[in-house]
Design an enzyme around this catalytic site. Structure first.
Site, short mmCIF file in Angstrom:
data_model
loop_
_atom_site.label_atom_id
_atom_site.label_comp_id
_atom_site.label_asym_id
_atom_site.label_seq_id
_atom_site.Cartn_x
_atom_site.Cartn_y
_atom_site.Cartn_z
N SER A 260 0.84 -1.19 0.00
CA SER A 260 0.00 0.00 0.00
C SER A 260 0.88 1.24 0.00
O SER A 260 2.11 1.16 0.11
CB SER A 260 -0.92 0.02 1.23
OG SER A 260 -0.15 0.14 2.42
N LYS A 261 0.24 2.40 -0.10
CA LYS A 261 0.99 3.65 -0.20
C LYS A 261 1.82 3.95 1.04
O LYS A 261 2.78 4.71 0.97
CB LYS A 261 0.02 4.81 -0.48
CG LYS A 261 -0.55 4.80 -1.89
CD LYS A 261 -1.40 6.03 -2.16
CE LYS A 261 -1.90 6.02 -3.60
NZ LYS A 261 -2.73 7.22 -3.91
N ARG A 262 1.44 3.35 2.16
CA ARG A 262 2.25 3.61 3.37
C ARG A 262 3.64 3.00 3.26
O ARG A 262 4.56 3.39 3.99
CB ARG A 262 1.53 3.07 4.61
CG ARG A 262 1.45 1.57 4.73
CD ARG A 262 0.62 1.16 5.93
NE ARG A 262 0.45 -0.26 6.04
CZ ARG A 262 1.33 -1.08 6.66
NH1 ARG A 262 2.41 -0.58 7.22
NH2 ARG A 262 1.09 -2.38 6.73
#
Length: 492
Positions: A260-262
């Protein structure tokens, strides 16, 4: 084997994800390995989630990666992709065939009725399967429901299709990646293939499209395995040839959670914006679940295609190692022709006034700063001290160095002597050699400490590009003003 025809069929509900790009790449490699065709189809039946911005991003990202599709409607002299929303007139024909042959039926259940069924299954701690309450409605009953204003959805009759083409309720297929897979179709339940508003559902539309486009192999993520059983039954019920299926393991983050973007960039366009070269992205992504036969990891897309073997793709999930991608990207940066690299880097230097430098100075600046780059965007910070005229931002470590008696001693002598130097690379190299040697001989200062003082004052850092070339580019006037400012600041 008949002609190999594969497709990538993204939904335009977001920018092209790196996982979808990996699926596209493996389809592309399989097609090229087998002299087949690679097709792009946009699955945009969900109008609420579809955006032209995302469609454009998918086009641009695939093209940037070099994954050019081989056919489609001709648009402006080039192949456009197939789009489901422009094929809505096709789907009803095959719905009618399924209805006529008893492989589908009209379902008049309301959302509230279906929700009640699900709640009852939940109370009984059972997996929900549609009750089939609409399977045997009479024409009179249907007419009455229509008179009430109900519009029917169309459900596929799983049990009838399974019984017609298989000996038991177990449906099995041979997956190209995972081997033999099977499922008890009693667990599926009759699923909707056409919504009450006339919109085809994914599992139905994808079968019609794959069949009419003569897709021979469907290579996609393992999250589609449960859909495959439904789709095989629809293929069989319509008398279409069932393609071969291959399901790829998921791409996970380094902590083995969903990427994910994290964790960092996830969309192809984000990687490109950050300064990853598309050649490096393709090379890296190809190694997520697959290995070259010769163990050599750095390969062009054509070399990968020639070596690609779908049966050797790992059935396990793959870990997306950002550090390895950066290492590979660094390798590809070094492989770029200098003139190409210099041009690509300008995109990341817009915060600076490049007119401060001559073309020769710009080229030399890039020549001495590109080597450590892992991302093209790293250049922004790497060259900061070449701009700003007689002022430079000094970091904490450099400031601490400048405050030492040694550095002050060095800078005072440097400013005094350098006033008379000819400011060319050749002469600066010679003068600095003598300068460092003198300090070592007279005061015992190691040459590296001598240069640290000058570097800290002129660049604001303790490490960086070749100091001789750096001084030559910054120029005599600005270099000496920075050095003088460092003396003055330290003495206050």
């Amino acid at each position: 084997m008949s002609e190999v025809r594969v497709r990538i069929a993204p939904s335009p509900s977001g920018n092209l994800h790196i996982g979808t790009a990996r699926t596209a790449l493996f389809n592309y490699l399989f097609a090229k390995k087998n002299n087949g065709k690679f097709i792009l189809r946009i699955e945009d039946t969900d109008a609420e989630r579809t955006s032209q911005e995302y469609v454009d991003n998918i086009f641009d990202s695939l093209k940037a990666l070099g994954l050019n599709w081989d056919e489609g409607p001709d648009v402006g002299g080039e192949y456009g992709p197939y789009t489901q929303s422009q094929r809505f007139d096709i789907y009803p024909k095959y719905i009618q065939k399924l209805l006529d042959e008893g492989f589908a039926y009209e379902c008049f259940c309301t959302p509230e009725e279906l929700e009640a069924e699900k709640e009852e299954a939940s109370r009984n701690k059972k997996a929900y399967v549609y009750s089939k309450k609409c399977e045997n409605l009479t024409e009179e009953e249907k007419a009455k429901l229509r008179a009430e204003g109900r519009k029917p959805a169309i459900r596929f009759n799983v049990a009838k299709a399974q019984k017609a083409f298989h000996d038991s309720s177990i449906l099995e297929f041979d997956d190209l990646v995972k081997g033999k897979l099977h499922m008890d179709t009693n667990l599926i339940g009759d699923f909707v293939i056409m919504k009450s508003n006339g919109t085809p559902t994914y599992n139905y539309a994808v079968v019609i499209d794959d069949a009419l486009m003569k897709i021979s192999h469907v290579i996609r993520g393992e999250d589609h395995i449960s859909n495959t059983y439904k789709q095989i039954l629809i293929f069989e019920a319509l008398g279409f040839e069932v393609p071969r299926f291959g399901h790829l393991g998921m791409i996970l983050a380094p902590d083995r959670s969903k990427l994910s973007k994290r964790h960092g960039a996830t969309a192809v366009s984000d990687f490109v914006e950050q300064g990853y070269l598309t050649e490096a992205l393709v090379n890296f992504v190809a190694l997520l679940g697959w290995s070259p036969s010769d163990g050599q990891e750095i390969k062009t897309i054509d070399e990968i295609a020639a070596d690609f073997r779908i049966n050797e793709i790992s059935s396990s999930n793959s870990i997306f190692e950002y550090d390895k991608l950066k290492w590979m990207n660094s390798h590809y940066i070094k492989m770029l022709p200098k003139e190409v690299l210099r041009e690509k880097l300008k995109k990341y230097l817009t915060k600076y006034d490049l007119s401060e430098l001559t073309e020769e100075q710009y080229n030399r600046m890039i020549d001495i700063t590109y080597e450590p780059l892992t991302l093209l965007s790293d250049i922004t910070d790497a060259v900061a001290y070449f701009f700003g005229g007689d002022k430079v931002e000094i970091d904490e470590k450099a400031q601490a160095e400048l405050e030492t008696d040694l550095s002050q001693d060095v800078l005072k002598s440097f400013v005094e002597q350098a006033e008379g130097w000819e400011w060319t690379e050749e002469n600066l190299h010679e003068k600095l050699e003598v300068f460092r040697g003198k300090f070592k001989e007279e005061k015992g200062y190691k040459p590296k400490f001598t240069m640290w003082a000058i570097r800290a004052a002129v660049t604001g850092r303790l490490c960086g590009a070749d100091m001789v070339v750096t001084l030559a580019i910054i120029g005599k006037e600005n270099s000496l003003k920075r050095a003088k400012a460092a003396i003055k600041t330290a003495m206050v």
